[in-house]
Scaffold this motif. Structure first.
Motif, PDB file in Angstrom:
ATOM      1  N   UNK A 150      -2.881 -18.360 -10.656  1.00 60.16           N
ATOM      2  CA  UNK A 150      -3.403 -17.033 -10.314  1.00 60.16           C
ATOM      3  C   UNK A 150      -2.607 -16.410  -9.170  1.00 60.16           C
ATOM      4  N   UNK A 151      -2.292 -17.203  -8.166  1.00 60.05           N
ATOM      5  CA  UNK A 151      -1.502 -16.700  -7.040  1.00 60.05           C
ATOM      6  C   UNK A 151      -0.130 -16.233  -7.524  1.00 60.05           C
ATOM      7  N   UNK A 152       0.514 -17.020  -8.373  1.00 61.16           N
ATOM      8  CA  UNK A 152       1.838 -16.642  -8.875  1.00 61.16           C
ATOM      9  C   UNK A 152       1.760 -15.362  -9.710  1.00 61.16           C
ATOM     10  N   UNK A 153       0.700 -15.214 -10.495  1.00 58.58           N
ATOM     11  CA  UNK A 153       0.496 -13.991 -11.286  1.00 58.58           C
ATOM     12  C   UNK A 153       0.346 -12.772 -10.365  1.00 58.58           C
ATOM     13  N   UNK A 154      -0.468 -12.906  -9.326  1.00 58.37           N
ATOM     14  CA  UNK A 154      -0.674 -11.803  -8.387  1.00 58.37           C
ATOM     15  C   UNK A 154       0.603 -11.480  -7.613  1.00 58.37           C
ATOM     16  N   UNK A 155       1.374 -12.497  -7.247  1.00 64.16           N
ATOM     17  CA  UNK A 155       2.639 -12.256  -6.547  1.00 64.16           C
ATOM     18  C   UNK A 155       3.631 -11.526  -7.447  1.00 64.16           C
ATOM     19  N   UNK A 156       3.637 -11.842  -8.721  1.00 61.99           N
ATOM     20  CA  UNK A 156       4.507 -11.149  -9.668  1.00 61.99           C
ATOM     21  C   UNK A 156       4.146  -9.663  -9.725  1.00 61.99           C
ATOM     22  N   UNK A 157       2.854  -9.359  -9.726  1.00 61.71           N
ATOM     23  CA  UNK A 157       2.385  -7.961  -9.704  1.00 61.71           C
ATOM     24  C   UNK A 157       2.881  -7.264  -8.441  1.00 61.71           C
ATOM     25  N   UNK A 158       2.783  -7.952  -7.321  1.00 60.48           N
ATOM     26  CA  UNK A 158       3.186  -7.350  -6.044  1.00 60.48           C
ATOM     27  C   UNK A 158       4.695  -7.161  -5.957  1.00 60.48           C
ATOM     28  N   UNK A 159       5.464  -8.123  -6.459  1.00 56.92           N
ATOM     29  CA  UNK A 159       6.917  -7.951  -6.492  1.00 56.92           C
ATOM     30  C   UNK A 159       7.282  -6.708  -7.300  1.00 56.92           C
ATOM     31  N   UNK A 160       6.671  -6.560  -8.470  1.00 56.35           N
ATOM     32  CA  UNK A 160       6.938  -5.398  -9.315  1.00 56.35           C
ATOM     33  C   UNK A 160       6.575  -4.104  -8.588  1.00 56.35           C
ATOM     34  N   UNK A 161       5.436  -4.102  -7.892  1.00 59.06           N
ATOM     35  CA  UNK A 161       5.007  -2.913  -7.151  1.00 59.06           C
ATOM     36  C   UNK A 161       6.020  -2.529  -6.076  1.00 59.06           C
ATOM     37  N   UNK A 162       6.696  -3.529  -5.524  1.00 55.72           N
ATOM     38  CA  UNK A 162       7.708  -3.278  -4.505  1.00 55.72           C
ATOM     39  C   UNK A 162       9.095  -3.032  -5.068  1.00 55.72           C
ATOM     40  N   UNK A 163       9.222  -3.057  -6.404  1.00 55.92           N
ATOM     41  CA  UNK A 163      10.522  -2.823  -7.033  1.00 55.92           C
ATOM     42  C   UNK A 163      11.402  -4.055  -7.080  1.00 55.92           C
ATOM     43  N   UNK A 164      10.795  -5.235  -7.113  1.00 54.16           N
ATOM     44  CA  UNK A 164      11.559  -6.489  -7.096  1.00 54.16           C
ATOM     45  C   UNK A 164      11.101  -7.418  -8.216  1.00 54.16           C
ATOM     46  N   UNK A 165      11.851  -8.479  -8.385  1.00 57.27           N
ATOM     47  CA  UNK A 165      11.500  -9.559  -9.300  1.00 57.27           C
ATOM     48  C   UNK A 165      11.606 -10.871  -8.525  1.00 57.27           C
ATOM     49  N   UNK A 166      11.274 -11.955  -9.192  1.00 55.88           N
ATOM     50  CA  UNK A 166      11.400 -13.260  -8.543  1.00 55.88           C
ATOM     51  C   UNK A 166      12.848 -13.577  -8.179  1.00 55.88           C
ATOM     52  N   UNK A 167      13.806 -12.977  -8.866  1.00 55.70           N
ATOM     53  CA  UNK A 167      15.214 -13.190  -8.515  1.00 55.70           C
ATOM     54  C   UNK A 167      15.562 -12.583  -7.160  1.00 55.70           C
ATOM     55  N   UNK A 168      14.739 -11.670  -6.664  1.00 56.37           N
ATOM     56  CA  UNK A 168      14.986 -11.026  -5.376  1.00 56.37           C
ATOM     57  C   UNK A 168      14.314 -11.737  -4.212  1.00 56.37           C
ATOM     58  N   UNK A 169      13.477 -12.728  -4.492  1.00 57.73           N
ATOM     59  CA  UNK A 169      12.750 -13.428  -3.426  1.00 57.73           C
ATOM     60  C   UNK A 169      13.740 -14.274  -2.619  1.00 57.73           C
ATOM     61  N   UNK A 170      13.732 -14.039  -1.308  1.00 61.51           N
ATOM     62  CA  UNK A 170      14.634 -14.785  -0.426  1.00 61.51           C
ATOM     63  C   UNK A 170      13.891 -15.779   0.466  1.00 61.51           C
ATOM     64  N   UNK A 171      12.564 -15.729   0.451  1.00 65.00           N
ATOM     65  CA  UNK A 171      11.798 -16.713   1.210  1.00 65.00           C
ATOM     66  C   UNK A 171      10.374 -16.766   0.689  1.00 65.00           C
ATOM     67  N   UNK A 172       9.840 -17.973   0.662  1.00 66.07           N
ATOM     68  CA  UNK A 172       8.475 -18.211   0.191  1.00 66.07           C
ATOM     69  C   UNK A 172       7.820 -19.191   1.151  1.00 66.07           C
TER      70      UNK A 172
END
Length: 134
Positions: free
Chosen positions: A56-78
């Motif tokens: 569920x957390x990963x699903x919600x983070x994917x939604x938030x990345x999209x809202x910010x104009x990003x994808x998981x390929x753009x994540x530089x820190x977790x």
């Protein structure tokens, strides 16, 4: 520098923090607040089920990345906060698990064991930092 604070309509609008903040300059930086396994009313989901909460957390983070104009390929820190470190490591190392990032480019991470999160039924919380081209 342009800052944009985003509250994806699919998620609970938390009163204490923004879900997504983007900062644009030569590049766009996207900061995503700690995400728990909550529904649109901030009620815990998958109570007692770490694997369910993680998904569920990963699903919600994917939604938030999209809202910010990003994808998981753009994540530089977790950064991950978990109540049961051993249970989480078991999930992370399960060969059947799949992850949204490229297997050769997982985001840098910090994993922190904690005694409690913002609700007694939350077992995991993850925040992200992503960067895209302006």
């Amino acid at each position: 520098m342009d800052k944009q604070f985003i509250h994806p309509p699919e998620l609970f609008k938390h009163p204490a923090y923004s879900r997504v903040v983007t900062v644009a300059g030569p590049s766009k930086m996207i900061f995503i607040a700690g995400q728990t396994a909550s529904d649109e009313n901030y009620k815990p989901m998958f109570v007692g089920d770490l694997r369910g909460q993680y998904h569920r957390v990963m699903e919600a983070l994917t939604i938030q990345l999209k809202a910010g104009g990003a994808t998981w390929d753009d994540v530089v820190f977790r950064r991950l906060y978990v109540l049961d470190m051993d249970a989480f490591i078991k999930i992370q190392t399960d060969p059947a698990m799949t992850f949204p990032w490229h297997p050769d480019r997982p985001p840098p991470s910090t994993l922190v064991g904690v005694t409690r999160l913002s609700h007694a039924d939350f077992l995991i919380e993850i925040d992200l930092f992503a960067v895209t081209g302006a």
